[in-house]
Enzyme design. Structure first.
Site, PDB file in Angstrom:
ATOM      1  N   CYS A  76      30.177  32.101  13.321  1.00  0.00           N
ATOM      2  CA  CYS A  76      30.420  33.200  14.504  1.00  0.00           C
ATOM      3  C   CYS A  76      32.353  32.962  15.247  1.00  0.00           C
ATOM      4  CB  CYS A  76      29.746  32.619  15.680  1.00  0.00           C
ATOM      5  SG  CYS A  76      30.084  33.698  17.491  1.00  0.00           S
ATOM      6  N   CYS A 102      33.186  33.802  18.789  1.00  0.00           N
ATOM      7  CA  CYS A 102      32.579  32.855  20.262  1.00  0.00           C
ATOM      8  C   CYS A 102      32.264  31.713  19.222  1.00  0.00           C
ATOM      9  CB  CYS A 102      31.325  33.052  21.327  1.00  0.00           C
ATOM     10  SG  CYS A 102      29.778  34.393  21.027  1.00  0.00           S
ATOM     11  N   SER A 103      30.288  31.265  19.028  1.00  0.00           N
ATOM     12  CA  SER A 103      30.263  30.089  18.314  1.00  0.00           C
ATOM     13  C   SER A 103      28.764  29.959  18.275  1.00  0.00           C
ATOM     14  CB  SER A 103      30.652  28.473  19.169  1.00  0.00           C
ATOM     15  OG  SER A 103      32.340  28.405  19.160  1.00  0.00           O
ATOM     16  N   CYS A 104      27.924  31.046  18.140  1.00  0.00           N
ATOM     17  CA  CYS A 104      26.737  31.870  18.460  1.00  0.00           C
ATOM     18  C   CYS A 104      26.212  30.984  17.062  1.00  0.00           C
ATOM     19  CB  CYS A 104      26.364  32.881  17.964  1.00  0.00           C
ATOM     20  SG  CYS A 104      26.615  33.765  19.459  1.00  0.00           S
TER      21      CYS A 104
END
Lengths: 109, 220, 101
Positions: B124, B127-129
């Protein structure tokens, strides 16, 4: 300039820091509160509002904060914007929390 | 990480050659205490205003601590032994895993299958999905700047850093998990696993195989 | 909103120049790719980011891009692909004439 500082796909960067770190209590609390505020009963803050928070609070802050610090700082900004509480009320609550943290609690026999 | 190091990281944020490692921004001890104070203060205010009930945060923590790699492994093992399930899983991940009693909180689950010709992996960039409801929290490296920045541009170099060199001719599909879908990689069933039952198979499957930075090794 | 695209359609990612929260990363803008499939319709994250939950919903697609097209210096196979989700309003159809090159 419509490229946000968080939009880093394709940038040059060093080696991947392949490390495993523990998930800390305060980090869990941040995540839990975020979920509660965004759940079906509260609907107070969507994930996209939270993201907007850390995508707009400034590049220097973004780069020096850890993942969960970014999230809590953004959450606080959005809640103040929504007038859930004021910065002064938060500061007072922080002072109380700090006092609780710093006051040594004697062991009970 | 000390404040001094923060400054250092920032000053050198484009200088990735000096130690070969992109710094992972984590809090030092003081930062962790500060984070704890901040979240306690926030929680107190929310409870005071009746927006969150006392005890609710604790219960939510228990809820988000529960999912983990074991759920993903269960899904993959079932797909290895049951072709019909595999077909349903690839068509509609969320509905298929619900058959196993696994709820996906994210909007939708896309399962991407590795085969002899294709290797999938997930990142991702914005962000950090991450598919938290089936794999738990993302590992620290997944949320690092280096992984987020490089996975979409030099996937093969990134995989090599994880020790994975793909056979000649295998194509790479990189999935940038940027919006409403979450992704799970269905690894290939390893050679030598023919005689194993579903539970034993599940024991072979690691988190990294389901993110796609690793593969399930042959069974001795 | 009726989805304008379906699997197999060639699309160009727009650079809408929007400020604020968007989910279309810079590195795919102005590149063309192929719709892999429709994902359904979702509230626009650009609205959600400012607390607007009134809609409308927007069709979302998974779109595949050749890595060699995204990155001129790409080192890998011509078949290597990047797959990403894009909302309808960030896409334009690519005409057949453009498709030829």
């Amino acid at each position: 300039m419509t490229r946000g500082y968080h939009d880093i796909g394709g940038n040059a960067a060093g080696a991947i820091p392949i490390v495993e770190l523990p998930w800390l209590q305060w980090e869990k609390q941040v995540e839990a509160i975020r979920n509660l505020l965004g759940d079906g009963t509260r609907r107070m803050m969507s994930l996209d509002e939270l993201r907007r928070g850390f995508e707009s609070f400034g590049e220097d802050k973004y780069k020096k904060l850890s993942f969960y610090r970014r999230r809590i700082e953004a959450m606080i900004d959005v809640l103040i914007e929504k007038e859930v509480f004021t910065r002064e009320e938060l500061d007072a609550a922080i002072a109380d929390a700090r006092a609780r943290w710093e006051t040594p609690v004697p062991c009970q026999p | 990480m000390s404040d001094q190091e923060h400054t250092h990281d920032h000053a050198h944020s484009h200088d990735h050659a000096h130690d070969g490692h992109e710094p992972l921004v984590v809090e030092d001890e003081a930062g962790n205490i500060e984070g704890q104070i901040l979240v306690d203060a926030l929680q107190t205010l929310l409870v005071e205003r009746g927006l969150v009930f006392p005890g609710e945060v604790r219960r939510e923590i228990e809820r988000i601590e529960a999912p983990g790699v074991h759920l993903g492994a269960k899904i993959v093992a079932r797909a290895w032994v049951d072709d019909d399930f595999r077909t349903r899983l690839l068509a509609d991940g969320k509905s298929a895993v619900a058959e196993l009693g696994i709820g996906v909180g994210e909007a939708q689950l896309i399962v991407v299958a590795n085969d002899a010709d294709t290797h999938n992996f997930v990142c991702c960039t914005l962000c950090s999905c991450y598919p938290r409801s089936i794999l738990g929290q993302p590992p620290a490296w997944y949320i690092s700047k280096a992984y987020r920045a490089r996975a979409v541009r030099e996937p093969r170099a990134v995989l090599e850093e994880f020790g994975l060199v793909l056979p000649d001719g295998v194509r790479v599909l990189v999935h940038d998990s940027n919006a409403d879908m979450r992704y799970l990689v269905l690894p290939q069933r390893p050679k030598g696993s023919e005689g194993l039952g579903e539970d034993q198979l599940a024991g072979l499957i690691t988190r990294d195989c389901m993110i796609g930075v690793s593969v399930v090794g042959p069974v001795a | 909103m009726i989805p304008r695209f379906d699997a197999g359609d060639r699309v160009l990612v727009l650079d809408l120049g929007k400020s604020g929260h968007v989910r279309t990363p810079f590195y795919v803008r102005r590149h063309s790719g192929v719709v892999l499939h429709r994902c359904g319709a979702f509230l626009n994250p650009e609205d959600l980011a400012i607390g607007n939950v009134a809609g409308p919903v927007v069709p979302l697609y998974r779109v595949g891009f050749a890595m060699t097209d995204l990155w001129k210096d790409y080192r890998g196979l011509p078949a290597d692909m990047l797959c990403i989700e894009l909302y309808d309003h960030w896409l334009n159809p690519v005409e057949a004439a453009v498709r030829a090159d």
